[in-house]
Design a protein around this motif. Structure first.
Motif, PDB file in Angstrom:
ATOM      1  N   MET A 152     130.583  12.360  30.461  1.00 52.60           N
ATOM      2  CA  MET A 152     131.723  12.979  31.039  1.00 52.60           C
ATOM      3  C   MET A 152     132.679  13.502  32.078  1.00 52.60           C
ATOM      4  SD  MET A 152     134.122   9.874  28.477  1.00 52.60           S
ATOM      5  CE  MET A 152     133.778  11.089  27.060  1.00 52.60           C
ATOM      6  N   LEU A 153     131.895  15.331  31.491  1.00 52.17           N
ATOM      7  CA  LEU A 153     132.064  15.881  31.607  1.00 52.17           C
ATOM      8  C   LEU A 153     132.137  16.796  33.226  1.00 52.17           C
ATOM      9  CD1 LEU A 153     132.635  18.419  28.168  1.00 52.17           C
ATOM     10  CD2 LEU A 153     134.730  17.530  29.886  1.00 52.17           C
ATOM     11  N   LEU A 154     130.329  16.020  33.188  1.00 50.57           N
ATOM     12  CA  LEU A 154     129.652  16.615  34.431  1.00 50.57           C
ATOM     13  C   LEU A 154     130.299  15.440  35.156  1.00 50.57           C
ATOM     14  CD1 LEU A 154     126.074  16.701  32.637  1.00 50.57           C
ATOM     15  CD2 LEU A 154     127.289  18.740  33.293  1.00 50.57           C
ATOM     16  N   THR A 155     130.166  14.185  34.675  1.00 51.67           N
ATOM     17  CA  THR A 155     130.504  13.455  35.959  1.00 51.67           C
ATOM     18  C   THR A 155     132.366  14.105  36.517  1.00 51.67           C
ATOM     19  OG1 THR A 155     130.225  11.190  34.919  1.00 51.67           O
ATOM     20  CG2 THR A 155     131.347  10.600  37.114  1.00 51.67           C
ATOM     21  N   ALA A 156     133.449  14.361  35.387  1.00 53.69           N
ATOM     22  CA  ALA A 156     134.286  14.752  36.154  1.00 53.69           C
ATOM     23  C   ALA A 156     134.363  15.504  36.684  1.00 53.69           C
ATOM     24  CB  ALA A 156     135.565  15.202  35.440  1.00 53.69           C
ATOM     25  N   VAL A 161     132.243  14.747  40.649  1.00 51.66           N
ATOM     26  CA  VAL A 161     133.910  14.131  41.263  1.00 51.66           C
ATOM     27  C   VAL A 161     134.055  15.098  42.157  1.00 51.66           C
ATOM     28  CG1 VAL A 161     135.436  12.403  41.400  1.00 51.66           C
ATOM     29  CG2 VAL A 161     133.578  12.282  40.601  1.00 51.66           C
ATOM     30  N   ALA A 162     134.819  16.540  41.177  1.00 48.42           N
ATOM     31  CA  ALA A 162     135.594  16.978  41.883  1.00 48.42           C
ATOM     32  C   ALA A 162     134.913  18.004  42.706  1.00 48.42           C
ATOM     33  CB  ALA A 162     135.847  18.515  40.543  1.00 48.42           C
ATOM     34  N   ILE A 163     133.984  18.593  42.816  1.00 52.90           N
ATOM     35  CA  ILE A 163     132.745  19.130  43.900  1.00 52.90           C
ATOM     36  C   ILE A 163     132.579  18.289  45.244  1.00 52.90           C
ATOM     37  CG2 ILE A 163     130.641  19.662  44.455  1.00 52.90           C
ATOM     38  CD1 ILE A 163     130.938  20.838  41.239  1.00 52.90           C
ATOM     39  N   SER A 214     136.551  17.277  51.736  1.00 54.32           N
ATOM     40  CA  SER A 214     138.490  17.767  52.260  1.00 54.32           C
ATOM     41  C   SER A 214     137.776  19.662  52.712  1.00 54.32           C
ATOM     42  CB  SER A 214     138.871  18.628  50.626  1.00 54.32           C
ATOM     43  OG  SER A 214     139.817  17.946  50.082  1.00 54.32           O
ATOM     44  N   TYR A 215     136.930  20.167  53.014  1.00 58.70           N
ATOM     45  CA  TYR A 215     135.887  20.733  53.148  1.00 58.70           C
ATOM     46  C   TYR A 215     136.029  20.386  55.166  1.00 58.70           C
ATOM     47  CZ  TYR A 215     133.605  24.596  56.101  1.00 58.70           C
ATOM     48  OH  TYR A 215     132.630  25.436  56.957  1.00 58.70           O
ATOM     49  N   ALA A 216     135.231  19.369  54.976  1.00 59.65           N
ATOM     50  CA  ALA A 216     134.502  18.937  56.179  1.00 59.65           C
ATOM     51  C   ALA A 216     135.536  19.404  56.810  1.00 59.65           C
ATOM     52  CB  ALA A 216     133.414  18.135  56.127  1.00 59.65           C
ATOM     53  N   VAL A 217     136.789  18.153  56.349  1.00 58.87           N
ATOM     54  CA  VAL A 217     137.862  17.266  56.844  1.00 58.87           C
ATOM     55  C   VAL A 217     139.024  19.023  57.689  1.00 58.87           C
ATOM     56  CG1 VAL A 217     140.048  16.245  57.005  1.00 58.87           C
ATOM     57  CG2 VAL A 217     138.561  15.037  55.729  1.00 58.87           C
TER      58      VAL A 217
END
Length: 228
Positions: A56-60, A63-65, A71-74
């Motif tokens: 669960m920690l790795l999945t979260a 997702v954040a990365i 966001s950077y691409a946009v």
């Protein structure tokens, strides 16, 4: 008589004071300490719980990365589009300010295939035409089929006209020209404005799936040199 003596001796042997004394107070059985205690490991259930929490920690984290990359691409796409749009706007406004002859100012002056409408002293057109200091005719037009803003130069010398794109990804473009009469009764441009919308094209996009990027809409206006 002998029988009585033997019976008395037998009774004396079983009398309580002849029994061995057993101390019961503060009695604690001796326990030999275990010098090598056996260490207890993780059970299967504990191992599965730890693996579930780690997943669960790795999945979260992933997702954040991923959200950060998108966001950077946009932001990069929007910044690139806005920069190129500002350059085009500055160029068009400079042409309007530094030249004196502009068009179209009448429906009769409309070029073939272009749309021109009149509402009082406001001309709405799909192109802007002007004459520069070299007496060359410059036409800024919107190519709706290819989503391009084009610049055509017709030399005053009669040489072959040249056409080049100014910016791509233009989805809408409208020119509005406010006209007025000079003291000599000549129609001239009082104020010109351009309203166009630009989307990020394939040439400026990053190789990252970011979904739909919001288009950039720009509205700008300026006044040419004052005529009497």
């Amino acid at each position: 008589m002998n029988i009585l003596v033997e019976l008395l001796g037998w009774l004396l042997n079983f009398w309580p004071w002849n029994q061995p004394k057993v101390e019961t107070e503060n009695y604690m059985p001796s326990v030999k300490p275990n010098r090598n205690p056996r260490r207890r490991g993780l059970s299967l259930v504990e191992m599965l719980v730890a693996l579930a929490i780690s997943a669960m920690l790795l999945t979260a984290t992933m997702v954040a990365i991923d959200a950060s990359f998108k966001s950077y691409a946009v932001a990069a796409e929007s910044a690139s589009t806005q920069t190129s749009t500002r350059m085009v706007i500055n160029r068009v406004l400079t042409l309007v300010r530094t030249n004196e002859a502009h068009g179209p100012l009448r429906v009769a002056d409309a070029l073939a295939g272009e749309t021109v409408t009149v509402d009082g002293d406001i001309i709405t057109s799909s192109y802007l035409q002007l004459i520069d200091g070299n007496r060359d005719t410059l036409t800024i037009s919107y190519d709706e089929v290819n989503d391009l803003l084009m610049l055509t130069r017709e030399p005053f010398s009669g040489a072959t006209p040249t056409t080049q794109p100014i910016i791509g990804g233009v989805t809408e473009c409208t020119f509005k020209l406010a006209r007025r009469l000079t003291n000599d009764g000549v129609l001239v441009l009082e104020r010109g404005s351009i309203d166009f919308t630009v989307e990020a094209d394939d040439d400026a996009s990053l190789d990252v799936e970011v979904g739909d990027i919001p288009p950039v809409r720009v509205i700008a206006s300026t006044k040419p040199r004052r005529l009497n």
